[in-house]
Write an enzyme that holds these catalytic residues in place. Sequence first.
Site, PDB file in Angstrom:
ATOM      1  N   ASP A  90       0.833  -0.777   0.271  1.00  7.94           N
ATOM      2  CA  ASP A  90      -0.120   0.017   0.002  1.00  7.94           C
ATOM      3  C   ASP A  90       0.872   1.399  -0.509  1.00  7.94           C
ATOM      4  O   ASP A  90       2.365   1.256   0.199  1.00  7.94           O
ATOM      5  CB  ASP A  90      -0.625  -0.374   1.083  1.00  7.94           C
ATOM      6  CG  ASP A  90      -1.352   1.208   1.627  1.00  7.94           C
ATOM      7  OD1 ASP A  90      -1.852   2.408   0.733  1.00  7.94           O
ATOM      8  OD2 ASP A  90      -1.301   1.598   2.479  1.00  7.94           O
ATOM      9  N   ASP A  94      -1.751  -0.450   6.613  1.00 10.31           N
ATOM     10  CA  ASP A  94      -1.773  -0.210   7.118  1.00 10.31           C
ATOM     11  C   ASP A  94      -3.666   0.461   7.626  1.00 10.31           C
ATOM     12  O   ASP A  94      -4.081   0.958   8.631  1.00 10.31           O
ATOM     13  CB  ASP A  94      -0.899   1.395   7.650  1.00 10.31           C
ATOM     14  CG  ASP A  94      -0.684   2.213   6.555  1.00 10.31           C
ATOM     15  OD1 ASP A  94      -1.789   2.055   5.981  1.00 10.31           O
ATOM     16  OD2 ASP A  94      -1.502   3.695   7.431  1.00 10.31           O
ATOM     17  N   ASP A 149      -7.494  -1.433   3.678  1.00  9.11           N
ATOM     18  CA  ASP A 149      -6.921  -2.672   3.020  1.00  9.11           C
ATOM     19  C   ASP A 149      -6.853  -3.491   4.233  1.00  9.11           C
ATOM     20  O   ASP A 149      -6.440  -4.791   3.283  1.00  9.11           O
ATOM     21  CB  ASP A 149      -4.796  -2.516   3.526  1.00  9.11           C
ATOM     22  CG  ASP A 149      -4.539  -1.083   3.307  1.00  9.11           C
ATOM     23  OD1 ASP A 149      -4.231  -0.746   1.718  1.00  9.11           O
ATOM     24  OD2 ASP A 149      -3.703  -0.679   3.910  1.00  9.11           O
TER      25      ASP A 149
HETATM   26  P1  ADP Z   1      -5.420   6.812  -0.094  1.00  4.95           P
HETATM   27  O1  ADP Z   1      -5.976   6.111   0.848  1.00  4.95           O
HETATM   28  O2  ADP Z   1      -4.995   5.628  -1.301  1.00  4.95           O
HETATM   29  O3  ADP Z   1      -5.158   8.205  -1.204  1.00  4.95           O
HETATM   30  P2  ADP Z   1      -8.586   6.799  -1.280  1.00  4.95           P
HETATM   31  O4  ADP Z   1      -9.589   5.696  -1.548  1.00  4.95           O
HETATM   32  O5  ADP Z   1      -8.759   6.760  -0.335  1.00  4.95           O
HETATM   33  O6  ADP Z   1      -6.836   6.545  -1.484  1.00  4.95           O
HETATM   34  O7  ADP Z   1      -8.691   8.576  -1.962  1.00  4.95           O
HETATM   35  C1  ADP Z   1      -8.143   8.612  -2.824  1.00  4.95           C
HETATM   36  C2  ADP Z   1      -8.424   9.998  -3.839  1.00  4.95           C
HETATM   37  O8  ADP Z   1     -10.136  10.136  -3.293  1.00  4.95           O
HETATM   38  C3  ADP Z   1      -7.045  10.727  -3.215  1.00  4.95           C
HETATM   39  O9  ADP Z   1      -6.185  10.416  -3.353  1.00  4.95           O
HETATM   40  C4  ADP Z   1      -7.916  12.001  -3.185  1.00  4.95           C
HETATM   41  O10 ADP Z   1      -7.849  12.459  -4.414  1.00  4.95           O
HETATM   42  C5  ADP Z   1      -9.542  11.420  -2.823  1.00  4.95           C
HETATM   43  N1  ADP Z   1      -9.880  11.964  -1.477  1.00  4.95           N
HETATM   44  C6  ADP Z   1     -10.407  11.163  -0.822  1.00  4.95           C
HETATM   45  N2  ADP Z   1     -10.296  11.747   0.949  1.00  4.95           N
HETATM   46  C7  ADP Z   1     -10.361  13.311   0.460  1.00  4.95           C
HETATM   47  C8  ADP Z   1     -11.153  13.691   1.058  1.00  4.95           C
HETATM   48  N3  ADP Z   1     -10.935  13.492   2.679  1.00  4.95           N
HETATM   49  N4  ADP Z   1     -10.539  15.000   0.270  1.00  4.95           N
HETATM   50  C9  ADP Z   1     -10.009  15.396  -0.612  1.00  4.95           C
HETATM   51  N5  ADP Z   1      -9.803  14.659  -1.040  1.00  4.95           N
HETATM   52  C10 ADP Z   1     -10.161  13.028  -0.654  1.00  4.95           C
HETATM   53 MG    MG Z   2      -2.254   3.160   3.975  1.00  3.41          MG
END
Ligand code: ADP
Ligand code: MG
Length: 292
Positions: free
Chosen positions: A38, A237, A241
């Site tokens: 991850d 983590d 995941d």
């Molecule tokens: P990761 O945890 O690997 O970054 P996520 O699936 O949680 O992946 O999020 C994917 C994308 O969605 C982020 O890279 C971001 O662009 C957007 N995103 C997620 N949560 C937020 C948030 N709270 N505010 C703004 N953008 C968000």
């Molecule tokens: Mg992570």
Amino acid sequence: ATPTSIMAGSGRAAELGILFKGGEHLEATHRIQTIILDKTGTVTNGKPELTDVITTSGTQEDSFLRLVGSVERNSEHPLAEAIVKGIKERGIELLETEQFEAIPGYGVRAIVEGKELLVGTRKLMVQYGVNAEDAFEMMSRLEEAGKTSMLVAIDGTYAGMVAVADTIKDTSKEAVARLKNLGIEVIMITGDNERTAKAIAAQAGIDQVLAEVLPEGKAAEVKKLQAAGKKVAMVGDGINDAPALATADIGMAVGTGTDVAMEAADVTLMRGDLNSIPDAIFMSKRTMANIK
Ligand code: ADP
Ligand code: MG
């Protein structure tokens, strides 16, 4: 392996902060052919910082940040924490919000002072009919520098973007090199966009990247590799995941992460250092060698 050699092997591993939930996992670890890491909090430190604020002309930066921070205060995402921290450090007071919604893998939405705020990915903007195409080039440049950039729309109109940067752990590059030397295929997985993911992966010496994977998609990627005949370890983590950790032949949770990840995994790496992965493989090989 004999019960005695497994006991001894588990004990030695535990001294290095590698906690196997059962002897069968210590045995199985030496068979791993592919490792999926991850990104956030596993390859990286997972403590992103707000680095860039860009607003359209006519948008006042402080009031823009006040709106963005007010929405993100409702989110538990590490990106949101980084944004809120950076905004508070600028001495900006936040406002109450209504109808907050997290859109997993895309971003967040809420009403602040009667205005509809959207913060998130390109796809989030497209989904809500916001034309933010003029911002995409700038966004790509930030991403190529390894930053995660999020677009902001106010009442359906693009108003600016915020970017955060996370750093890779000092030890990630060495750990990846050791895994490759063992002949193991290393892949990084993330919900983040492809450009940012590739920039971060390159810093860690990882050349295979699965990006823009939605939270429920990580386990599916594990299954695909297994279907191709690979013995797969997943290392992560986060809460998102957990299904992938449970699906993998060996799930390894980084002990600095969430309890949910540790519960789903077969092994906990108490040190955030990814060198524990090649160490665990070494322990497993040694334990198996002791059978004879
Ligand atoms: P990761 O945890 O690997 O970054 P996520 O699936 O949680 O992946 O999020 C994917 C994308 O969605 C982020 O890279 C971001 O662009 C957007 N995103 C997620 N949560 C937020 C948030 N709270 N505010 C703004 N953008 C968000
Ligand atoms: Mg992570």
